[in-house]
Design a protein around this motif. Structure first.
Motif, PDB file in Angstrom:
ATOM      1  N   HIS A 180      -5.406   7.712  -1.103  1.00  0.00           N
ATOM      2  CA  HIS A 180      -6.149   6.513  -1.520  1.00  0.00           C
ATOM      3  C   HIS A 180      -6.880   5.921  -0.320  1.00  0.00           C
TER       4      HIS A 180
ATOM      5  N   GLU B 247      -7.790   1.607   5.269  1.00  0.00           N
ATOM      6  CA  GLU B 247      -8.424   0.328   5.580  1.00  0.00           C
ATOM      7  C   GLU B 247      -7.511  -0.504   6.474  1.00  0.00           C
TER       8      GLU B 247
ATOM      9  N   TRP C 221      -7.646   2.921   0.424  1.00  0.00           N
ATOM     10  CA  TRP C 221      -7.109   1.679   0.978  1.00  0.00           C
ATOM     11  C   TRP C 221      -6.043   1.933   2.031  1.00  0.00           C
TER      12      TRP C 221
ATOM     13  N   ARG D  64       0.820  -1.226   0.000  1.00  0.00           N
ATOM     14  CA  ARG D  64       0.000   0.000   0.000  1.00  0.00           C
ATOM     15  C   ARG D  64       0.844   1.263   0.000  1.00  0.00           C
TER      16      ARG D  64
END
Length: 701
Positions: A447, A452, A449, A440
């Motif tokens: 972003h 997350e 993600w 990541r």
């Protein structure tokens, strides 16, 4: 144009795409072939059908006057030299007339070897023979000996019988040993170099006269019991690359193709269709302008991997061929079998490992000379000699061989050679493996993600991508591993290095022998990963997990325990009920009926001839398993069959993820890659291909 050449029986050459003027058929069958397949696009001057041949080529014209002749005979003969008749081969490719003395050059080997072959090639096999020249017949016989595995004694007996049957004045050699001289004149031979049994040194150059290894004192010879005959422990076969590179310019067509990358390639800046379109090639040309100035200088790629030559999985034996690819050629030629250059055959019952540098020394020495001095070469296109130089741009391997050739260990906490000391790894408690979950970091800062947690490793990602290592930083790290002793003897046990807290300790195990090349440290890209190996590993992992194949699936009890340890994917945690433990059924696991449907579908899939093997043979419907697929089978399955096979069997989210992954590999392996597609996928990183199987949960599913 004159009437096509048809004999009295109505037999003629077939110019269709499949036959390509190699086979003779009846005129009616030729018409059918042309209707079905179309004419060969490369056949622009109809030299076999009435038009005048400017080079006066008469290749294999008389070999098929007998309609019962086997069609394979022409193919085998044409593969020997490109043309059967030695005289016409030299006429067409070197541009000299039949009365000429042949090409002249300052190269002594060219005068004594190939010049001798020129004279013999112009001679008849026997007085009045118009079908074969002396060289053509000998090379045909040598080809048959190799294909049929005929012994030397049997070959001598056959030659003797043929000499007795031919009329007086025949010019055949009297033995196999005399016939092999023509292979030597064509530079088809190799050099045998003895090696230490423990891979310490080669008995070559400064060690050529020694009978014991200077490192481990192991004997060079292995004596046969009872005979006292000395046999070397190991023998390296080295095929010198200088004469092979010179041969590339002995054909007019090949000499023209060797300039393709600069003279005919179209560079629009947006498409990658040839290595010359890449940034690594362009920066190399900027760094070494004198080399790039002459388009005839050869740029090479090196590939090597081990395999078992006996085809028996119960026998452990690993032999390593080293193959070079000339990238000057067009993309549809440079990776074809006839244009690959076999340079080394490394022996051994075990893989050489890091000691492969010992065996690469003859090749690297020749590459060093080709870079500095070059070799005098005759160019048949311009009919002049020039100084040919060559450079090795990169290597192509799977990930374990990557570590052997580069010197950087591809195992442990710092296994990523790009991230180097910035590799982020996680040791799985129950799986007992290193897991790399830092991908990541290459996503944009905003972003979604990055925020997350439960979908990945339980943490948010705020780190930046690591900086690219500079040339000075790389050389600084290699200072600490310059003096490495090679060999697998007992006294050379290497202590395992760990990162610890010392900044000078890294995953380097040696300084690669390629750094002896003056330009190697300036290259932007030194080593590449073979996409076919990556596709096979991913395909096997996905199939094993989807179909829950024992021993192949990544959905194991230890994997689910590790998920609970990391606090992610609660629906996949082991369910404990008293003394019993139950594994939950994941959304990506196919049911028994779905596995049977998939197996039945694969059994019925048909492919065009030559596109893929019969994958149906790898399917076992009774237990619902797919196993035994080769690398190319996995390549076809992952890119073409997987999106169709999973349709309607999984949740939309999982289907979309797998289809996008399939499309990624399809685009990556395309003939032309658009730059905008690479920019759209720049967030994907090499660590993704290193994902431990357990981490499939966090990266794909």
């Amino acid at each position: 144009m004159a009437r096509p050449c048809v004999d009295v029986n109505g037999i003629m050459r077939c110019p269709c795409r499949d036959c390509a003027n190699r086979y003779f058929h009846h005129i009616e069958l030729v018409e059918s072939h042309l209707y079905l397949h179309g004419i060969d696009r490369t056949y622009t001057r109809w030299i076999f059908h009435g038009e005048e041949d400017p080079c006066n080529i008469n290749v294999t014209a008389n070999l098929h006057t007998n309609t019962n002749a086997r069609i394979e005979e022409v193919d085998e003969i044409q593969e020997l030299l490109g043309d059967v008749q030695m005289g016409t081969f030299l006429e067409a490719n070197i541009g000299e007339s039949s009365t000429s003395r042949g090409p002249t050059t300052d190269n002594h080997e060219h005068r004594t070897g190939f010049g001798r072959l020129w004279e013999d090639g112009m001679g008849e096999l026997y007085p009045g023979c118009d079908k074969f020249t002396k060289v053509a017949f000998i090379l045909k016989m040598l080809n048959i000996k190799t294909i049929c595995n005929i012994s030397n004694k049997a070959f001598d007996m056959i030659i003797k019988l043929i000499k007795e049957a031919l009329p007086d004045g025949e010019t055949l050699p009297c033995s196999y040993r005399a016939a092999k001289r023509y292979c030597r004149d064509l530079s088809f031979g190799y050099e045998s170099i003895h090696a230490c049994q423990n891979d310490c040194v080669l008995f070559w150059k400064e060690h050529a006269d020694k009978v014991q290894c200077p490192t481990c004192n192991t004997s060079r010879w292995s004596c046969v019991k009872g005979s006292g005959k000395k046999i070397p422990q190991k023998v390296l076969r080295y095929f010198p690359i200088k004469p092979r590179l010179q041969r590339l310019f002995m054909s007019k067509d090949m000499a023209k193709n060797m300039r393709w990358h600069k003279d005919e390639r179209k560079d629009d800046g947006n498409t990658l269709g040839h290595p010359a379109d890449g940034l690594a090639w362009k920066e190399f040309d900027k760094e070494h302008e004198w080399f790039a100035r002459d388009s005839r200088n050869v740029q090479l790629g090196l590939a090597s991997d081990g395999f078992n030559p006996f085809g028996n999985m119960s026998t452990t034996y690993s032999i390593w061929p080293v193959v070079l690819m000339p990238y000057n050629l067009p993309p549809w030629m440079c990776m074809k079998d006839p244009n690959m250059i076999l340079s080394l055959i490394i022996p051994g019952r075990t893989a050489p490992g890091n000691d492969i540098d010992v065996y690469l020394r003859p090749l690297v020495d020749d590459l060093h000379e080709l870079w500095n001095e070059g070799v005098t070469t005759y160019d048949s296109l311009t009919k002049e000699t020039f100084q040919l130089h060559a450079a090795l741009l990169w290597t192509i391997n799977d990930f374990p061989a990557y570590g052997n050739l580069s010197g950087y260990s591809t195992k442990g906490k710092l296994a990523c050679p790009v991230c180097n000391k910035d590799t982020m790894s996680y040791r799985l408690k129950y799986g007992s493996k290193e897991c790399y979950m830092c991908h990541r970091r290459w996503l944009p800062q905003d972003h979604v993600w990055r925020q997350e947690r439960e979908l990945f490793d339980g943490t948010e990602e705020h780190r930046l991508e690591p900086e690219e290592m500079s040339r000075d930083q790389l050389l600084q790290q290699l200072i600490h591993v310059e003096h490495v002793q090679f060999g697998k003897h007992i006294g050379n046990k290497r202590k395992h290095r760990t990162s610890g807290g010392d900044i000078n300790v890294s995953n380097w195990r040696k300084k690669s022998i390629f750094f002896k090349l003056p330009y190697w440290s300036t290259l932007k890209l030194r080593h590449n990963l073979d996409v076919m190996h990556i596709e096979k590993n991913i395909c096997d992992s996905i199939l094993g997990t989807l179909m829950n194949i024992p021993g192949k699936t990544k959905d194991t009890a230890n994997a689910q325990r590790d998920l609970r340890e990391m606090g992610i994917r609660k629906e996949l945690h082991l369910q404990t009920n008293g003394a019993t433990t139950k594994m939950p059924v994941a959304a990506y696991t196919l049911t028994r009926d779905e596995k049977n449907q998939l197996c039945e579908w694969l059994k019925c899939v048909k492919f065009p001839d030559g596109y893929a093997s019969n994958i149906g043979r790898c399917v076992n419907k009774l237990p619902g398993r797919i196993s035994g697929m080769k690398s190319h089978d996995c390549h076809v399955f992952l890119q073409r069959l997987l999106p169709v096979a999973i349709r309607g069997k999984l949740t939309p989210e999982i289907e979309k993820t797998l289809i996008e992954m399939s499309n990624f590999f399809t685009q990556l392996c395309a003939t032309d890659i658009k730059s905008r597609y690479l920019e759209a996928n720049e967030g994907r990183h090499c660590c993704d291909s290193m994902q431990d199987g357990t981490n499939i949960y966090t990266s794909i599913f």
